[in-house]
Design an enzyme around this catalytic site. Structure first.
Site, short mmCIF file in Angstrom:
data_model
loop_
_atom_site.label_atom_id
_atom_site.label_comp_id
_atom_site.label_asym_id
_atom_site.label_seq_id
_atom_site.Cartn_x
_atom_site.Cartn_y
_atom_site.Cartn_z
N CYS A 157 0.06 3.99 2.64
CA CYS A 157 0.42 3.53 3.99
C CYS A 157 1.85 3.93 4.34
O CYS A 157 2.17 4.20 5.51
CB CYS A 157 0.30 2.01 4.08
SG CYS A 157 -1.38 1.38 3.84
N CYS A 217 0.84 -1.21 0.00
CA CYS A 217 0.00 0.00 0.00
C CYS A 217 0.87 1.25 0.00
O CYS A 217 1.56 1.54 0.98
CB CYS A 217 -0.92 -0.03 1.22
SG CYS A 217 -1.73 1.53 1.58
#
Length: 305
Positions: free
Chosen positions: A49, A46
């Protein structure tokens, strides 16, 4: 000067940890009985993230134990992700007393992350991180208004010792040195401001006040300049110098009036010097100051007439 009571503040290693399905109850549900726990659901693939995670960790560390953080890799802990109905990542939940009380999805800028943590801590009955520093800034501002510039400077410096990028304290320290007449030191402090706060309104205001203080040191006599303007209303330089002298004498409203008159007569004179000087004065004052509100309104009416 100690502004924050560090007693009981948890080391960073105790504030932030990775957890899994086996320790979720202990690390989140049970731990949140005493202090709010921020849970960051993330995955190695991700992209957002990778930005949000470090920003969250920095904000949690800055909160000095008012909140803790737990990281959960959803790829390795799919059961928890399913139970929490995590549909996209990053997703962040805040737990208090074993229950989720707040949360958000997606990456947020640092200012909004701080606001989220402040909100969570306040909802749990704690003092929002930075509240003590903000109170100290308010106290230092009162010192400065009452003429105790040296005491204000000491307090602002102590606040910066706790939080080096506190824009309010940084701007206050600059203004305190201006009030003491130490313009070179004020300029040095301003030039040394961290890049991330260099364009904050508090520093822009300090910069404007420093520029006006430099002008005041070279301002001419009000009476002579007023006489020159009265003798020749088209003498734009004399009117501009009169405005600077009036401001140096503390007659800010009259200074603005002269600059507005100069702008009305010739807005392009000296590369728009009247408007530039007006904005410098406005920036140095509080945004809700009547002089600013009235001055901006009159200037706008002339610009868009």
């Amino acid at each position: 000067m100690e502004l924050l009571n560090g007693a009981g503040a948890a080391p960073a290693a105790d504030l932030i940890k990775d957890t899994n399905e086996a320790s979720f109850m202990a690390d989140v549900v049970e731990a949140s009985q005493t202090v709010p726990v921020i849970v960051d659901f993330w995955a190695p693939w991700c992209g957002p993230c990778k930005t949000l995670g470090p920003a969250l960790e920095a904000a949690v560390t800055a909160a000095k134990g008012a909140v803790k953080m737990v990281k959960i890799n959803v790829d390795e802990n799919q059961m928890i992700a399913g139970q929490m109905r995590i549909q996209s990542i990053p997703t962040v939940y805040a737990f208090h007393k074993g229950q989720p009380v707040d949360g958000f999805q997606g990456a947020l800028p640092a200012s909004e992350i701080k606001g989220f943590i402040d909100r969570v801590v306040a909802a749990a009955g704690g003092e929002a991180p930075g509240a003590a520093l903000d109170e100290a800034v308010t106290a230092a501002e009162e010192m400065l208004e009452q003429g105790a510039a040296a005491d204000a400077a000491e307090t602002f410096a102590a606040i910066l010792g706790e939080e080096p990028d506190h824009a309010g304290a940084y701007g206050g320290l600059v203004r305190a040195h201006i009030a003491m007449g130490d313009l070179d030191q004020a300029e040095a402090i301003l030039n040394g401001a961290p890049a991330e706060i260099s364009t904050k309104p508090e520093l822009e205001a300090a910069h404007a006040q420093l520029e006006l203080a430099r002008q005041a040191a070279n301002a001419g006599p009000v009476a002579e300049l007023a006489a020159a303007v009265e003798a020749d209303p088209a003498n734009h330089q004399a009117r501009f110098d009169l405005a600077k002298a009036l401001h140096a004498a503390g007659q800010t409203e009259q200074a603005v009036a002269e600059l507005l008159d100069l702008f009305r007569r010739d807005r392009e004179w000296n590369d728009g010097a009247a408007k530039t000087q007006l904005f410098t004065i406005f920036d140095a004052l509080k945004p809700n100051d009547p002089i600013v509100l009235n001055g901006r309104r009159k200037l706008s009416s002339m610009i868009f007439a």
